[in-house]
Design a protein around this motif. Structure first.
Motif, PDB file in Angstrom:
ATOM      1  N   VAL A   7      40.413  72.693  74.954  1.00 33.80           N
ATOM      2  CA  VAL A   7      39.536  73.105  73.857  1.00 33.80           C
ATOM      3  C   VAL A   7      38.504  72.031  73.529  1.00 33.80           C
ATOM      4  O   VAL A   7      37.319  72.309  73.375  1.00 33.80           O
ATOM      5  CB  VAL A   7      40.362  73.448  72.597  1.00 33.80           C
ATOM      6  CG1 VAL A   7      39.450  73.714  71.405  1.00 33.80           C
ATOM      7  CG2 VAL A   7      41.264  74.656  72.854  1.00 33.80           C
ATOM      8  N   SER A   8      38.951  70.781  73.410  1.00 36.37           N
ATOM      9  CA  SER A   8      38.038  69.705  73.005  1.00 36.37           C
ATOM     10  C   SER A   8      36.998  69.426  74.084  1.00 36.37           C
ATOM     11  O   SER A   8      37.309  69.347  75.280  1.00 36.37           O
ATOM     12  CB  SER A   8      38.819  68.421  72.715  1.00 36.37           C
ATOM     13  OG  SER A   8      37.931  67.419  72.263  1.00 36.37           O
ATOM     14  N   GLN A   9      35.760  69.272  73.652  1.00 29.34           N
ATOM     15  CA  GLN A   9      34.652  68.994  74.557  1.00 29.34           C
ATOM     16  C   GLN A   9      33.998  67.641  74.252  1.00 29.34           C
ATOM     17  O   GLN A   9      32.954  67.318  74.810  1.00 29.34           O
ATOM     18  CB  GLN A   9      33.597  70.098  74.441  1.00 29.34           C
ATOM     19  CG  GLN A   9      34.155  71.489  74.689  1.00 29.34           C
ATOM     20  CD  GLN A   9      33.160  72.576  74.351  1.00 29.34           C
ATOM     21  OE1 GLN A   9      32.207  72.812  75.090  1.00 29.34           O
ATOM     22  NE2 GLN A   9      33.354  73.249  73.228  1.00 29.34           N
ATOM     23  N   THR A  52      34.680  77.465  76.656  1.00 20.34           N
ATOM     24  CA  THR A  52      33.997  76.227  76.293  1.00 20.34           C
ATOM     25  C   THR A  52      33.053  75.822  77.422  1.00 20.34           C
ATOM     26  O   THR A  52      32.967  76.499  78.448  1.00 20.34           O
ATOM     27  CB  THR A  52      35.008  75.097  76.060  1.00 20.34           C
ATOM     28  OG1 THR A  52      35.648  74.786  77.315  1.00 20.34           O
ATOM     29  CG2 THR A  52      36.057  75.499  75.037  1.00 20.34           C
ATOM     30  N   VAL A  53      32.377  74.701  77.232  1.00 22.52           N
ATOM     31  CA  VAL A  53      31.532  74.165  78.304  1.00 22.52           C
ATOM     32  C   VAL A  53      32.369  73.897  79.550  1.00 22.52           C
ATOM     33  O   VAL A  53      31.922  74.100  80.682  1.00 22.52           O
ATOM     34  CB  VAL A  53      30.834  72.878  77.836  1.00 22.52           C
ATOM     35  CG1 VAL A  53      30.156  72.179  79.000  1.00 22.52           C
ATOM     36  CG2 VAL A  53      29.809  73.190  76.754  1.00 22.52           C
ATOM     37  N   ARG A  78      43.651  79.401  81.780  1.00 25.73           N
ATOM     38  CA  ARG A  78      43.636  79.157  80.328  1.00 25.73           C
ATOM     39  C   ARG A  78      42.307  78.543  79.901  1.00 25.73           C
ATOM     40  O   ARG A  78      41.726  78.919  78.883  1.00 25.73           O
ATOM     41  CB  ARG A  78      44.798  78.239  79.939  1.00 25.73           C
ATOM     42  CG  ARG A  78      44.949  78.006  78.434  1.00 25.73           C
ATOM     43  CD  ARG A  78      46.219  77.199  78.156  1.00 25.73           C
ATOM     44  NE  ARG A  78      46.448  77.049  76.722  1.00 25.73           N
ATOM     45  CZ  ARG A  78      46.006  76.025  75.988  1.00 25.73           C
ATOM     46  NH1 ARG A  78      45.324  75.044  76.566  1.00 25.73           N
ATOM     47  NH2 ARG A  78      46.249  75.966  74.694  1.00 25.73           N
ATOM     48  N   LEU A  79      41.812  77.601  80.687  1.00 26.05           N
ATOM     49  CA  LEU A  79      40.509  76.997  80.407  1.00 26.05           C
ATOM     50  C   LEU A  79      39.410  78.049  80.406  1.00 26.05           C
ATOM     51  O   LEU A  79      38.534  78.048  79.532  1.00 26.05           O
ATOM     52  CB  LEU A  79      40.198  75.937  81.468  1.00 26.05           C
ATOM     53  CG  LEU A  79      40.541  74.493  81.159  1.00 26.05           C
ATOM     54  CD1 LEU A  79      40.650  73.678  82.435  1.00 26.05           C
ATOM     55  CD2 LEU A  79      39.494  73.895  80.231  1.00 26.05           C
ATOM     56  N   SER A  80      39.454  78.934  81.361  1.00 31.40           N
ATOM     57  CA  SER A  80      38.424  79.973  81.462  1.00 31.40           C
ATOM     58  C   SER A  80      38.412  80.875  80.244  1.00 31.40           C
ATOM     59  O   SER A  80      37.359  81.315  79.779  1.00 31.40           O
ATOM     60  CB  SER A  80      38.657  80.809  82.728  1.00 31.40           C
ATOM     61  OG  SER A  80      38.522  80.012  83.886  1.00 31.40           O
ATOM     62  N   LEU A  87      37.184  66.586  84.764  1.00 34.20           N
ATOM     63  CA  LEU A  87      37.619  66.545  83.364  1.00 34.20           C
ATOM     64  C   LEU A  87      38.498  67.745  82.982  1.00 34.20           C
ATOM     65  O   LEU A  87      38.717  67.994  81.794  1.00 34.20           O
ATOM     66  CB  LEU A  87      36.415  66.473  82.430  1.00 34.20           C
ATOM     67  CG  LEU A  87      35.593  65.188  82.502  1.00 34.20           C
ATOM     68  CD1 LEU A  87      34.422  65.255  81.528  1.00 34.20           C
ATOM     69  CD2 LEU A  87      36.446  63.956  82.211  1.00 34.20           C
ATOM     70  N   LEU A  88      39.027  68.450  83.972  1.00 34.96           N
ATOM     71  CA  LEU A  88      39.853  69.625  83.694  1.00 34.96           C
ATOM     72  C   LEU A  88      41.333  69.244  83.785  1.00 34.96           C
ATOM     73  O   LEU A  88      41.891  69.110  84.874  1.00 34.96           O
ATOM     74  CB  LEU A  88      39.521  70.756  84.665  1.00 34.96           C
ATOM     75  CG  LEU A  88      38.039  71.153  84.741  1.00 34.96           C
ATOM     76  CD1 LEU A  88      37.869  72.374  85.630  1.00 34.96           C
ATOM     77  CD2 LEU A  88      37.453  71.401  83.350  1.00 34.96           C
TER      78      LEU A  88
END
Length: 213
Positions: free
Chosen positions: A11-13, A87-88, A81-83, A124-125
């Protein structure tokens, strides 16, 4: 210089989060070497059978801080989950067509189109296990060189050494404590007094006075 907004790496960018949590508590599939080449992080190696296919072989014996063994299926889980978080970071996965868990330590990722910077986008993933997804926002459990201890909002974030980390000699210190000090002058005063050992940002106006300190 500020507090983090969440402990969830999907979540955090923020760049601040990268320094405090992402690169200490978690690992990615790949990372930069000191000379900015791409090297394996959780991935021991990878190959390209063709221009749109990547086959990653994970390090054997890596465990999360709770003792759970790293598996290739966790890469697929983390990326999906990231997708979903939109987020960016999610944009770096938009070109993935399919995932195939070949075996517990091997995952094949096929792209929709050839993408020259695909590996760069993975750096960064962070990879997490499905078991901690529901609590990662408050209790980040990764495979990184440091384990999360506590987060006292607007005061400090404490980490401790992961003695089971897969790289010899890392980490080289037993603990890290990030003090949250928004005012640069207060941070520098703490540095000069020995209350902290390092500050990330030094204002230009303070550079000359600190040059010979």
């Amino acid at each position: 210089s500020a507090d983090v907004d969440t402990l969830d790496p999907h979540v955090s960018q923020s760049l601040l989060f990268n320094n405090v949590i992402r690169l200490t508590t978690f690992n990615s599939l790949v990372r930069y070497s000191p000379t900015l080449d791409y090297v394996g992080d959780l991935a021991e190696s990878w190959e390209n059978p063709d221009e749109k296919t990547y086959v990653f072989k994970l390090r054997d014996g890596v465990t999360y801080h709770d003792g759970t063994a790293l598996e290739a299926s966790h890469v697929e889980f983390s990326y999906k989950r990231l997708s979903e978080k939109a987020t960016v970071l999610a944009s770096r996965l938009a070109n993935i067509d399919t995932y195939e868990v070949v075996d517990p330590l091997t995952i094949k990722i096929t792209l929709k189109e050839v993408q020259a910077d695909f590996i760069d986008g993975l750096i960064l993933l962070s990879i997490i296990s499905p078991a901690i997804a529901e609590t990662v926002e408050q209790t980040p459990v990764g495979t990184g060189p440091f384990k999360f201890v506590e987060w006292s909002p607007n005061d400090h974030i404490a980490l401790e050494k992961n003695a089971a980390y897969f790289e010899d000699g890392i980490p080289a210190v037993d603990a890290l404590t990030f003090q949250i000090i928004p005012d640069p002058q207060t941070a520098i005063t703490n540095l000069e007094a020995g209350g902290v050992q390092a500050v990330l940002d030094v204002p230009v106006s303070q550079a000359a006075p600190l040059k010979d300190s």
